[in-house]
Scaffold this motif. Sequence first.
Motif, PDB file in Angstrom:
ATOM      1  N   HIS A 233      28.587  -9.615  44.169  1.00 29.25           N
ATOM      2  CA  HIS A 233      29.477  -9.549  45.268  1.00 29.25           C
ATOM      3  C   HIS A 233      29.341  -9.993  46.339  1.00 29.25           C
ATOM      4  O   HIS A 233      27.633  -9.480  46.641  1.00 29.25           O
ATOM      5  CB  HIS A 233      30.475  -8.109  45.023  1.00 29.25           C
ATOM      6  CG  HIS A 233      31.298  -8.012  43.563  1.00 29.25           C
ATOM      7  ND1 HIS A 233      32.783  -8.344  43.562  1.00 29.25           N
ATOM      8  CD2 HIS A 233      30.937  -7.482  42.405  1.00 29.25           C
ATOM      9  CE1 HIS A 233      32.364  -8.260  41.333  1.00 29.25           C
ATOM     10  NE2 HIS A 233      31.672  -8.115  41.508  1.00 29.25           N
ATOM     11  N   SER A 234      30.021 -10.497  47.048  1.00 28.35           N
ATOM     12  CA  SER A 234      29.909 -10.371  48.317  1.00 28.35           C
ATOM     13  C   SER A 234      29.241  -9.764  49.147  1.00 28.35           C
ATOM     14  O   SER A 234      28.299  -9.789  50.550  1.00 28.35           O
ATOM     15  CB  SER A 234      30.930 -11.835  49.053  1.00 28.35           C
ATOM     16  OG  SER A 234      32.170 -10.933  48.668  1.00 28.35           O
ATOM     17  N   MET A 235      29.785  -8.250  49.295  1.00 30.24           N
ATOM     18  CA  MET A 235      30.420  -7.229  50.102  1.00 30.24           C
ATOM     19  C   MET A 235      30.597  -7.770  51.735  1.00 30.24           C
ATOM     20  O   MET A 235      30.538  -7.182  52.944  1.00 30.24           O
ATOM     21  CB  MET A 235      28.898  -6.669  51.027  1.00 30.24           C
ATOM     22  CG  MET A 235      27.981  -6.595  49.596  1.00 30.24           C
ATOM     23  SD  MET A 235      25.770  -6.151  50.086  1.00 30.24           S
ATOM     24  CE  MET A 235      26.477  -4.462  50.269  1.00 30.24           C
ATOM     25  N   ASN A 377      47.527  -2.698  46.483  1.00 33.88           N
ATOM     26  CA  ASN A 377      46.353  -3.158  45.157  1.00 33.88           C
ATOM     27  C   ASN A 377      46.574  -1.746  44.021  1.00 33.88           C
ATOM     28  O   ASN A 377      46.125  -1.471  43.523  1.00 33.88           O
ATOM     29  CB  ASN A 377      44.734  -2.629  45.799  1.00 33.88           C
ATOM     30  CG  ASN A 377      44.538  -4.365  45.843  1.00 33.88           C
ATOM     31  OD1 ASN A 377      44.607  -5.164  45.603  1.00 33.88           O
ATOM     32  ND2 ASN A 377      44.451  -4.626  47.422  1.00 33.88           N
TER      33      ASN A 377
HETATM   34  C1  LIG Z   1      42.581   0.147  43.690  1.00 32.08           C
HETATM   35  C2  LIG Z   1      42.141  -1.041  44.194  1.00 32.08           C
HETATM   36  C3  LIG Z   1      42.066  -0.675  45.870  1.00 32.08           C
HETATM   37  C4  LIG Z   1      41.541  -1.480  46.784  1.00 32.08           C
HETATM   38  N1  LIG Z   1      41.145  -1.807  47.736  1.00 32.08           N
HETATM   39  C5  LIG Z   1      40.245  -2.421  48.722  1.00 32.08           C
HETATM   40  C6  LIG Z   1      40.190  -2.046  50.156  1.00 32.08           C
HETATM   41  O1  LIG Z   1      40.207  -1.007  50.358  1.00 32.08           O
HETATM   42  N2  LIG Z   1      39.602  -3.162  50.464  1.00 32.08           N
HETATM   43  C7  LIG Z   1      40.056  -4.690  50.255  1.00 32.08           C
HETATM   44  O2  LIG Z   1      39.654  -5.644  51.179  1.00 32.08           O
HETATM   45  N3  LIG Z   1      39.741  -4.720  49.050  1.00 32.08           N
HETATM   46  C8  LIG Z   1      40.216  -3.756  48.150  1.00 32.08           C
HETATM   47  N4  LIG Z   1      40.266  -4.373  46.624  1.00 32.08           N
HETATM   48  C9  LIG Z   1      40.528  -5.616  46.389  1.00 32.08           C
HETATM   49  C10 LIG Z   1      38.686  -6.010  46.040  1.00 32.08           C
HETATM   50  O3  LIG Z   1      37.982  -4.577  44.821  1.00 32.08           O
HETATM   51  C11 LIG Z   1      38.030  -5.693  46.772  1.00 32.08           C
HETATM   52  O4  LIG Z   1      37.989  -6.948  48.162  1.00 32.08           O
HETATM   53  C12 LIG Z   1      36.498  -6.090  46.809  1.00 32.08           C
HETATM   54  O5  LIG Z   1      35.451  -5.201  46.025  1.00 32.08           O
HETATM   55  C13 LIG Z   1      35.321  -5.718  47.802  1.00 32.08           C
HETATM   56  O6  LIG Z   1      34.109  -6.084  47.642  1.00 32.08           O
HETATM   57  P1  LIG Z   1      34.319  -7.102  48.125  1.00 32.08           P
HETATM   58  O7  LIG Z   1      33.559  -8.267  49.626  1.00 32.08           O
HETATM   59  O8  LIG Z   1      31.988  -7.416  47.922  1.00 32.08           O
HETATM   60  O9  LIG Z   1      34.683  -8.320  47.304  1.00 32.08           O
HETATM   61  P2  LIG Z   1      34.026  -9.902  45.951  1.00 32.08           P
HETATM   62  O10 LIG Z   1      34.078  -9.486  44.457  1.00 32.08           O
HETATM   63  O11 LIG Z   1      32.539 -10.198  47.046  1.00 32.08           O
HETATM   64  O12 LIG Z   1      35.287 -10.488  46.530  1.00 32.08           O
HETATM   65  C14 LIG Z   1      35.765 -11.628  47.656  1.00 32.08           C
HETATM   66  C15 LIG Z   1      36.461 -11.250  48.257  1.00 32.08           C
HETATM   67  O13 LIG Z   1      37.962 -11.367  48.076  1.00 32.08           O
HETATM   68  C16 LIG Z   1      38.671 -10.417  48.502  1.00 32.08           C
HETATM   69  N5  LIG Z   1      39.690 -10.018  47.879  1.00 32.08           N
HETATM   70  C17 LIG Z   1      39.864  -9.371  46.319  1.00 32.08           C
HETATM   71  N6  LIG Z   1      40.251  -9.243  46.000  1.00 32.08           N
HETATM   72  C18 LIG Z   1      40.832  -8.847  46.985  1.00 32.08           C
HETATM   73  C19 LIG Z   1      42.772  -8.115  46.783  1.00 32.08           C
HETATM   74  N7  LIG Z   1      42.323  -7.503  45.485  1.00 32.08           N
HETATM   75  N8  LIG Z   1      42.931  -7.953  47.906  1.00 32.08           N
HETATM   76  C20 LIG Z   1      42.330  -7.489  48.833  1.00 32.08           C
HETATM   77  N9  LIG Z   1      41.230  -8.422  48.979  1.00 32.08           N
HETATM   78  C21 LIG Z   1      40.343  -9.354  47.431  1.00 32.08           C
HETATM   79  C22 LIG Z   1      37.795  -9.201  49.509  1.00 32.08           C
HETATM   80  O14 LIG Z   1      37.924 -10.081  50.913  1.00 32.08           O
HETATM   81  C23 LIG Z   1      36.899  -9.827  48.939  1.00 32.08           C
HETATM   82  O15 LIG Z   1      35.877  -9.542  50.100  1.00 32.08           O
HETATM   83  C24 LIG Z   1      40.997  -3.349  45.791  1.00 32.08           C
HETATM   84  C25 LIG Z   1      41.042  -3.442  45.037  1.00 32.08           C
HETATM   85  C26 LIG Z   1      42.022  -2.363  44.168  1.00 32.08           C
HETATM   86  C27 LIG Z   1      42.072  -3.003  42.667  1.00 32.08           C
END
Ligand SMILES: Cc1cc2nc3c(=O)[nH]c(=O)nc-3n(C[C@H](O)[C@H](O)[C@H](O)COP(=O)(O)OP(=O)(O)OC[C@H]3O[C@@H](n4cnc5c(N)ncnc54)[C@H](O)[C@@H]3O)c2cc1C
Length: 474
Positions: A233-235, A377
């Motif tokens: 995952h990208s953080m 979400n």
């Molecule tokens: C119950 C629940 C709560 C969540 N809460 C948040 C939250 O508080 N803030 C948040 O940004 N995302 C949230 N998400 C979406 C997603 O889980 C996170 O964006 C992601 O885990 C963040 O880690 P990453 O940047 O490494 O994501 P990666 O797995 O690298 O994904 C890439 C990017 O995609 C975007 N993204 C993907 N799915 C979603 C989504 N459903 N909603 C919004 N953006 C998404 C994010 O910007 C993320 O950085 C939630 C999802 C669920 C099911």
Amino acid sequence: MQLLFADQLGPHFDLGGDILLPEVKSQFSKRSYHRQKAHLILYAIRARGRDPRVKLVEFDSYRAVDAGSLTKAISPTSRPMLALAKSLDLDLSEPRGFCSSRDQWLANKGKGLLLETFYRNQRRSLGVLMEGSEPCEGQWNFDHDNRKPVPKGGLGIKHFEIVENEIDAQVRKDLDQLEASGQAHFIGEDGPRKFAGDRNEALKALEHFIEHQLPVFGPYEDAVYDSEWVLAHSMLSAPMNLGLLDPMEVVRRVEDAYRAGHAPIQSAEGFIRQVIGWRDYVWHLYWEFGEDYEGSNYLEANLPLPGWFAKLQASQVESRCVSHSLESVSKNAWAHHIQRLMILGNFALQRGLNPRALNDWFIDAFVDGTPWVMPANVIGMSQYADGGRMSTKPYTAGGSYINKMTNLCGGCKFDPKVRVGPNACPMTAGYWNFLDANESKLRGNPRMNQVFAGLSKLTDRTELVIQERARKKF
Ligand SMILES: Cc1cc2nc3c(=O)[nH]c(=O)nc-3n(C[C@H](O)[C@H](O)[C@H](O)COP(=O)(O)OP(=O)(O)OC[C@H]3O[C@@H](n4cnc5c(N)ncnc54)[C@H](O)[C@@H]3O)c2cc1C
Ligand code: SF4
């Protein structure tokens, strides 16, 4: 002078000229934030304040910000902040920090607000991963090539790490003091800051992701592995939600890596779908659904969050999947999508926890939690509290899904295949118990026909329901 909000910290939010950036510590006394989330927010504000054009001013609350020499702002991301900006009579420009405008949403959303329709229209209008009018490599979606469990031994990918600086040291001191004086109460562990909090770090985090994680992002995006909390995952959600990275610059960088042959289509498409699809989609739904949406409770789920859940006490839980995800949140203020949706959210849905309380908990406990990102979400996708406005059926699964996508069941005292008895898996038994409890509300949904056919065939249904309604330990 421009009023800058705390999630508008990158160059794409700079209108030129002087800037006022409020630092409002009282927000930490109103809610029980995760300590590392409070740290990241304060760090990011103060790091932005190093720009000589930025006047960093402490306020007791946002209400204390007065118009003074303020003239303009970029539309903020939440209803309360928008109300504030309007009360100050500022010249408000269109929101930034997303890949589409409200007008594009209205033109692109398609019938029934389907994510897939919106996403494909985004690909076309932004010209991302397109060859003329066709999607690259002939398909819109490569999910069937993804969803792989992590191989034994793990992925072994080094995730991005921050080198803390003097701003972190001061932030830590200030937060210690706030806590010691009783002005704030935090949840979760303090620890080295893990997420990018300034523009320079955000750009480095993006490059780290492109180089090390993007190539394997797709196949393992749904997997959980006990000893690697980040995997591929990208953080980047935190720096994007703070406005440090423009999501389109992230998307273009990913597309370039794909076109240069550095990453396969299933990873590039899988990631880009999350950003131009899901992220924009939930942002538009925040405005589309309106204020009352957060109070939705279609399944009449009214239980409070258990104390161990709310306070992230992972050691109080025996279910290894729940304990492992809570531990990640406690240590990092983060867990990835499947842990949020299919473990923590799934647990809350099965056990009838109140959706609004869960929504607030997610905002407080997660480093990337914002008011706009959560309702669709949590209330919609994860808890089905909106009765299907966002998802066509509830996202719930039993232990067999968790056993397939994680390596956690092996070390758990429960057995994912067992639904009744001392080692009955709380997720498997919880799944059937959830269907039993909500049958009258869900049976009319054609997408649930198969699961209800399964429920009616259970020979131990009565025993299972008695067992789960009496369950005190998870
Ligand atoms: C119950 C629940 C709560 C969540 N809460 C948040 C939250 O508080 N803030 C948040 O940004 N995302 C949230 N998400 C979406 C997603 O889980 C996170 O964006 C992601 O885990 C963040 O880690 P990453 O940047 O490494 O994501 P990666 O797995 O690298 O994904 C890439 C990017 O995609 C975007 N993204 C993907 N799915 C979603 C989504 N459903 N909603 C919004 N953006 C998404 C994010 O910007 C993320 O950085 C939630 C999802 C669920 C099911
Ligand atoms: S056996 Fe059940 S409770 Fe234990 S980790 Fe697997 S799914 Fe979770």
